[in-house]
Design an enzyme around this catalytic site. Sequence first.
Site, PDB file in Angstrom:
ATOM      1  CB  THR A 101      77.633  28.737  23.262  1.00 40.59           C
ATOM      2  OG1 THR A 101      78.587  27.859  22.673  1.00 40.59           O
ATOM      3  CG2 THR A 101      78.116  30.160  23.211  1.00 40.59           C
TER       4      THR A 101
ATOM      5  CG  ASN B   5      78.739  22.264  15.970  1.00 39.04           C
ATOM      6  OD1 ASN B   5      79.296  21.273  16.416  1.00 39.04           O
ATOM      7  ND2 ASN B   5      78.903  23.460  16.492  1.00 39.04           N
TER       8      ASN B   5
ATOM      9  CG  HIS C 165      77.944  17.396  20.788  1.00 37.62           C
ATOM     10  ND1 HIS C 165      78.614  17.498  21.989  1.00 37.62           N
ATOM     11  CD2 HIS C 165      77.307  18.571  20.608  1.00 37.62           C
ATOM     12  CE1 HIS C 165      78.361  18.685  22.527  1.00 37.62           C
ATOM     13  NE2 HIS C 165      77.580  19.362  21.706  1.00 37.62           N
TER      14      HIS C 165
ATOM     15  CG  HIS D 269      82.972  26.039  20.183  1.00 40.03           C
ATOM     16  ND1 HIS D 269      81.979  26.329  21.094  1.00 40.03           N
ATOM     17  CD2 HIS D 269      84.020  26.813  20.538  1.00 40.03           C
ATOM     18  CE1 HIS D 269      82.414  27.233  21.954  1.00 40.03           C
ATOM     19  NE2 HIS D 269      83.656  27.542  21.640  1.00 40.03           N
TER      20      HIS D 269
ATOM     21  NE  ARG E  82      83.474  21.670  27.604  1.00 47.81           N
ATOM     22  CZ  ARG E  82      82.505  22.459  28.090  1.00 47.81           C
ATOM     23  NH1 ARG E  82      81.260  22.258  27.739  1.00 47.81           N
ATOM     24  NH2 ARG E  82      82.786  23.425  28.934  1.00 47.81           N
TER      25      ARG E  82
ATOM     26  NE  ARG F 236      83.422  24.678  25.530  1.00 45.28           N
ATOM     27  CZ  ARG F 236      82.305  25.405  25.681  1.00 45.28           C
ATOM     28  NH1 ARG F 236      81.328  25.314  24.809  1.00 45.28           N
ATOM     29  NH2 ARG F 236      82.164  26.189  26.716  1.00 45.28           N
TER      30      ARG F 236
ATOM     31  CD  GLU G 200      80.324  27.404  16.612  1.00 43.13           C
ATOM     32  OE1 GLU G 200      80.448  26.881  17.728  1.00 43.13           O
ATOM     33  OE2 GLU G 200      79.300  27.301  15.942  1.00 43.13           O
TER      34      GLU G 200
ATOM     35  CG  HIS H  66      72.859  27.381  21.005  1.00 39.32           C
ATOM     36  ND1 HIS H  66      72.105  26.861  22.020  1.00 39.32           N
ATOM     37  CD2 HIS H  66      74.143  27.115  21.334  1.00 39.32           C
ATOM     38  CE1 HIS H  66      72.897  26.332  22.933  1.00 39.32           C
ATOM     39  NE2 HIS H  66      74.139  26.462  22.535  1.00 39.32           N
TER      40      HIS H  66
ATOM     41  CD  GLU I 213      75.781  30.831  14.412  1.00 38.32           C
ATOM     42  OE1 GLU I 213      76.867  30.815  13.790  1.00 38.32           O
ATOM     43  OE2 GLU I 213      75.328  29.858  15.032  1.00 38.32           O
TER      44      GLU I 213
END
Length: 239
Positions: free
Chosen positions: A101, A7, A10, A43, A49, A45, A70, A191, A151
């Site tokens: 999340t 993922n 970031h 993801h 962000r 969002r 996602e 996660h 998941e």
Amino acid sequence: MIKLGVNIDHIATLRNARGIGYPNIIDAALVAEENGADFITVHLREDRRHINDKDVLLLKKKIKTKLNLEIAVSEEMLMYALQIKPYSVCFVPENREERTTEGGLDVVNKFNILSSYVKQLHTENIKVSLFINPQSNDIVCAHELGSYAIEIHTGAYSLIKQDHCHSNEYLEILHASKYAKSLGLVVNAGHGLDYDNVVPIAEINEISELNIGFSIVAKSVFEGLPQAVSKMKKLIIGV
Ligand code: PXP
């Protein structure tokens, strides 16, 4: 063999801190792939962000592996996914104030809307996964919804600091994985997984894929992205 979805949200967080285009998301995805990522996960969002619409579009075009998108359970996100056609879509709960999340989807209360969304995505050959807590009623719902995969949210497990395998949180994930697999669901997890807590989860035979982001990006600050990804890949496949 268990697969690693990296993922890269970031990397986009870092890029957006200055708004001048680097570190480049596509370069990061390609480096992750060269060093063991089997999927690239992002993801999108609702508040954009970190990852934005253009990132997703470019990733879909440029990556060599598969894109796992996602998204929140919303009409806007469904339409976007139907247009982009990623390899897979994972529905996640989303609150604007949260840092990340928190918890799994409320599949029971969202049953009707999810049922419609799952059908529409499957019609376009997009595999659907539901991000849920390791609870049997949620697993039953995911199965009834015709979801391809679940998941399992490993957030509560990831807060355990020692003796991971004997924690209730671990046993819940173990049992949930076995139960979901017995119903025919593909079982993924993610996660909060990091270099200290990932191995017991990776050793659960029923789990097909782990989606890991923050710990890899954090390690890359000190060791570089290639090393951070390949170290995680080696840990999860046990070499
Ligand atoms: N899986 C899902 C469904 C997520 O929402 C997230 C966080 O965006 C992750 C995995 C990755 O979590 P982390 O960044 O803590 O590794």
